[in-house]
Design an enzyme around this catalytic site. Structure first.
Site, short mmCIF file in Angstrom:
data_model
loop_
_atom_site.label_atom_id
_atom_site.label_comp_id
_atom_site.label_asym_id
_atom_site.label_seq_id
_atom_site.Cartn_x
_atom_site.Cartn_y
_atom_site.Cartn_z
N SER A 250 0.85 -1.18 0.00
CA SER A 250 0.00 0.00 0.00
C SER A 250 0.89 1.23 0.00
CB SER A 250 -0.94 -0.03 1.22
OG SER A 250 -1.75 1.12 1.23
N HIS A 277 -2.91 -1.16 -3.01
CA HIS A 277 -4.03 -0.26 -2.78
C HIS A 277 -3.91 0.93 -3.72
CE1 HIS A 277 -4.35 -1.77 1.67
NE2 HIS A 277 -4.81 -2.65 0.79
N ASP A 373 -4.09 -4.32 6.62
CA ASP A 373 -4.53 -5.24 5.58
C ASP A 373 -3.41 -6.23 5.28
OD1 ASP A 373 -6.09 -6.40 3.61
OD2 ASP A 373 -5.52 -4.94 2.07
#
EC number: 3.1.1.61
Length: 440
Positions: A250, A277, A373
């Site tokens: 991310s 992401h 995540d």
């Protein structure tokens, strides 16, 4: 506690005002100045010494990419967050800005139907990024001519304990606010903290009827002070090899992926899937850039794409990528299921499906990123007998995602970014004997 001091740069007075309003509506954020082009931005950065810069890409005199390059050439590592147009041209320029040293980007609220909606979109996208990149507990560099602070801020709070290369938030739900975008590794990190001891991987109860081999050191064993060589870290015994490499990232991911993927060999004998992401359009440009850098074939995934050795598929923005069995092979399935951790695509979704489809043949790699995540997905990978590598704190822009995995005791190894590709390649050279064992 000192506020986060931000400089806002945009040639559009309307957007500049919206960004200022989005930032000043939050506690702990102070806009210390504005600029209308890149030349003025460089001058104001050097004069004001802000903690972070929010900058438009397209500006007269000197654009955002050029301004970032000038700042980096002058040794100024202030994190710069680009405001990008969600078009192919805008996404391509964003990749160039990240490569030049920008720390992150947020999309312009071009689809907003009102000023209030645009303001809300900017707040949702921008504020989590600002707070992740600049922990409020860290000391600020004084502006030119300003007196030095009389005392240092407290460094014992959660931000200091978990800060990464650019200041990481505490791994967990607090870091999951908003959808994290990509940040460039090693450029936005104005503040660095010492690397803490790495937790020993804990025992993860298996939900499989056929559990995988014992993972890493036994529970309670003391971690070794010396880091083993990368080639020795991923393997857990003769004949064990991954059948799939699954990468999640991310904050800082685009440049971390660029470095890692460029170092993987052309003959990698397993397929690779990536969840970064990013919103739509940007993931397509990310895949195109990785394809130019890599010896592997890289492209954005389409529904039903076969997973074959030597190919890397990137999850498209706003779609989860899941790994499914298709006869003797594997395919990528794209879904519009609800976001996980406010993210779609989500790393947890990819890893859980990979563990179900491939079992102990999964090698999961979690790179720099905001939030947590990937932690739950790594737990599933470990239950199925697979292995987990994470990027270390020192080389991460934000040690949220990899820190969450390591803190949960789920990492087989915590490695500097430069060591991850050699570790993956070494693991994949082993003959595949246990791939698929433990699949649910």
């Amino acid at each position: 506690m000192q506020p986060i001091r931000v400089l806002v740069v945009d040639d559009s007075a309307v957007l500049r005002r919206l960004v200022v309003m989005a930032l000043t509506s939050a506690d702990g954020v102070e806009v210390v100045g504005t600029a209308a082009d890149g030349v003025e931005a460089v001058h104001e950065v050097l004069r004001l010494a802000p903690d972070l810069v929010v900058m438009d890409l397209e500006m007269p005199e000197l654009d955002g990419i050029g301004a970032v390059r000038v700042l980096r050439r002058r040794g100024c590592n202030v994190p710069v967050v680009m405001v990008s147009t969600p078009t192919d041209d805008g996404a391509q320029a964003t990749m160039a800005a990240l490569a030049a040293g920008a720390a992150d980007f947020v999309p312009k609220p071009v689809r907003a139907t009102s000023a209030a909606e645009a303001l809300g979109m900017l707040r949702a996208d921008l504020l989590p990024v600002v707070r992740a990149l600049v922990p409020r507990s860290l000391p600020r560099a004084p502006a030119a001519g300003a007196p030095a602070p009389s005392s240092s801020p407290d460094r014992t709070g959660p931000d200091a304990a978990s800060g990464g290369g650019a200041g990481a938030p505490e791994p967990g739900p607090a870091g999951d606010e908003g959808v994290a975008r990509g940040r460039a590794t090693g450029h936005g990190g104005a503040h660095r903290s010492p690397v803490p001891p790495v937790p020993v991987p804990r025992s993860v109860p298996s939900r499989s009827a056929a559990p995988g081999p014992v993972l890493g050191p036994p529970p309670g064993a003391a971690p070794s002070a010396a880091r083993p060589s990368p080639a020795a870290l991923p393997g857990r015994g003769p004949g064990v090899a991954p059948a799939l490499v699954a990468l999640g990232s991310s904050t800082g991911g685009p440049e971390a992926l660029a470095a890692l993927v460029a170092a993987l060999p052309a003959g990698l004998p397993v397929p690779v899937v990536v969840t970064q992401h990013m919103p739509p359009v940007f993931t397509r440009q990310l895949a195109a850039r990785l394809d130019r850098l890599a010896a592997l074939e890289v492209r954005e995934a389409e529904d039903g794409d076969p997973l074959v050795p030597g190919r890397l598929l990137v999850a498209p923005g706003d779609r989860h990528l899941e790994v499914r069995r298709d006869g003797a092979g594997l395919v990528a399935t794209l879904t519009g299921a609800p976001p996980v951790h406010h993210c779609r695509p989500a790393v947890d979704v990819m890893l859980r499906s990979a563990a179900s489809a491939v079992g102990s043949g999964v090698l999961a790699v979690v790179l720099t990123g905001m939030g947590s995540d990937g932690r739950d997905g790594c737990a599933d990978v470990r239950r199925a007998g697979g292995r987990v590598l994470v990027q270390d704190r020192a080389t991460s822009v934000v040690w949220g995602m990899p820190g969450a995995v390591a803190s949960a005791g789920l990492a087989d190894a915590v490695l500097p970014l430069a060591d991850i590709a050699p570790a993956v390649a070494a693991a994949c050279r082993r003959p595949v004997l246990l791939a698929g064992r433990g699949a649910r």
